[in-house]
Design a protein around this motif. Sequence first.
Motif, short mmCIF file in Angstrom:
data_model
loop_
_atom_site.label_atom_id
_atom_site.label_comp_id
_atom_site.label_asym_id
_atom_site.label_seq_id
_atom_site.Cartn_x
_atom_site.Cartn_y
_atom_site.Cartn_z
N PHE A 98 36.82 22.69 44.82
CA PHE A 98 35.41 22.32 45.03
C PHE A 98 34.92 21.26 44.06
O PHE A 98 33.72 20.99 44.03
CB PHE A 98 34.53 23.56 44.93
N ASP A 100 34.89 18.02 43.89
CA ASP A 100 34.15 16.85 44.41
C ASP A 100 32.77 17.26 44.93
O ASP A 100 31.76 16.60 44.65
CB ASP A 100 34.95 16.16 45.51
N ILE A 101 32.72 18.34 45.69
CA ILE A 101 31.44 18.83 46.20
C ILE A 101 30.57 19.33 45.06
O ILE A 101 29.36 19.08 45.02
CB ILE A 101 31.67 19.91 47.27
N MET A 105 26.80 18.04 44.01
CA MET A 105 25.65 18.94 44.05
C MET A 105 25.00 19.09 42.69
O MET A 105 23.77 19.19 42.58
CB MET A 105 26.08 20.30 44.62
N LEU A 314 37.32 19.01 52.09
CA LEU A 314 36.71 19.21 50.78
C LEU A 314 36.84 18.03 49.83
O LEU A 314 36.11 17.97 48.83
CB LEU A 314 37.36 20.42 50.09
N PHE A 370 33.70 12.00 53.75
CA PHE A 370 33.22 12.88 52.69
C PHE A 370 31.75 12.65 52.37
O PHE A 370 30.98 13.60 52.18
CB PHE A 370 34.07 12.71 51.43
N TYR A 371 31.33 11.41 52.33
CA TYR A 371 29.94 11.14 51.95
C TYR A 371 28.97 11.45 53.07
O TYR A 371 27.80 11.76 52.82
CB TYR A 371 29.82 9.70 51.42
N LEU A 374 28.37 15.12 52.47
CA LEU A 374 27.35 15.35 51.45
C LEU A 374 25.95 15.17 52.03
O LEU A 374 25.03 15.94 51.70
CB LEU A 374 27.55 14.39 50.27
N ILE A 377 25.15 18.34 53.84
CA ILE A 377 24.77 19.40 52.93
C ILE A 377 23.32 19.23 52.48
O ILE A 377 22.53 20.19 52.46
CB ILE A 377 25.72 19.40 51.70
#
Length: 383
Positions: A98, A100-101, A105, A314, A370-371, A374, A377
Amino acid sequence: MISRLNVLLFTLFLLASCAVPPDSPGFQPSENLPRYDQESFDQYVRETRAWIADNRAFISDDRDLEIQLNTPFELRPDKPAKRGILLVHGLGASPWYFIDIATAMANDGWLVRSILLPGHGTRPADLMLPDNDDWEKIIAHHAKLLAAEVDELWLGGFSTGGNLVTSHAFTDDNVDGLLLFSPGFYPDTHYLFLAPTISYLWDWLDIDDEDNIVTYQSFPARGASLYYHSVSTVQKNLKTSHFNKPVLMTMSQHDSVLDPNATLIAFQNRFPNQQSRFIWYGDPPQHLDDSRVTAFISHLPDQRISTFSHMNVLFAPENTYYGQAGSYLMLENGQDGLAPPDDTNALWFGAWGQSDAEKYHARLTWNPYFYDLLDGIREVTGD
């Protein structure tokens, strides 16, 4: 880790054979598991790190890096956080999954913690030591610790970790939402029910070279049994209840472990919150009338990507280990009859078992979107 589960269980069911481990530390369990019920997260991290240092069967010359990438971690924002998230990895994986996430965050103002499920971080044989209560209790304990520090508590999980946090969320009113990455609700195998019986008969389902510092490559039968329990528990919850709070869920159409369509149906029927979002990597699902579902095409020939895998969601393309130019390349990918090319620039990438007569597929281990993830999220969590 569970990408080979279908094949392994089916083979054992038909042949009633077992894998014989080598005589090496990685295949001999530690004497015990570390504590996880410390009064503070800092104490939990310190004591778990020390336990990993004492019990890990190291596979590289960089012992400090192996310890670091398997130790639970916390990231705090610059200002006091009102929101927190507890992240739980999948079977055979590590808290580092996790990173990178978690970094993104924390930069957005979250207090982020990533824990180590008992049996992980040291040697594959340690998956023989935990029971179902260990995994359920560690999440309950650390969810309670985090809830005491923030006004808003979220849980996040990958694969088996997604099952565990979802089941916990059905019982904990403190949980305000979920982030679920390739949640393992519905395995794509008819033989998982055999796992508890097999675990009593044989110790090992699969023996492989341990060359990955963040993921076990070998697979004790006990691990399959623990996964089976997580599936049974979460499916019971989903049959009888709705989760009415926001959730973000991701799934690859070509996931080699799970039933993606069953997961999408569960999202539509059991997660009714209109703030929720389902990110589907693959061809847009047909005859779907749900504005909460967003599809991203996973066949990207300009990047030599055929399909998305169970795990790649991820990781950022820039990840130094699993990223596009990362130090670890997952060449062993269930593709028979074709040798990997000498030139890595000729490799293609995809899900486990992706096969093509003229293209060798390594595992896809990073998320080209990936972005966008984000952004999803942030949309679901209200950032």
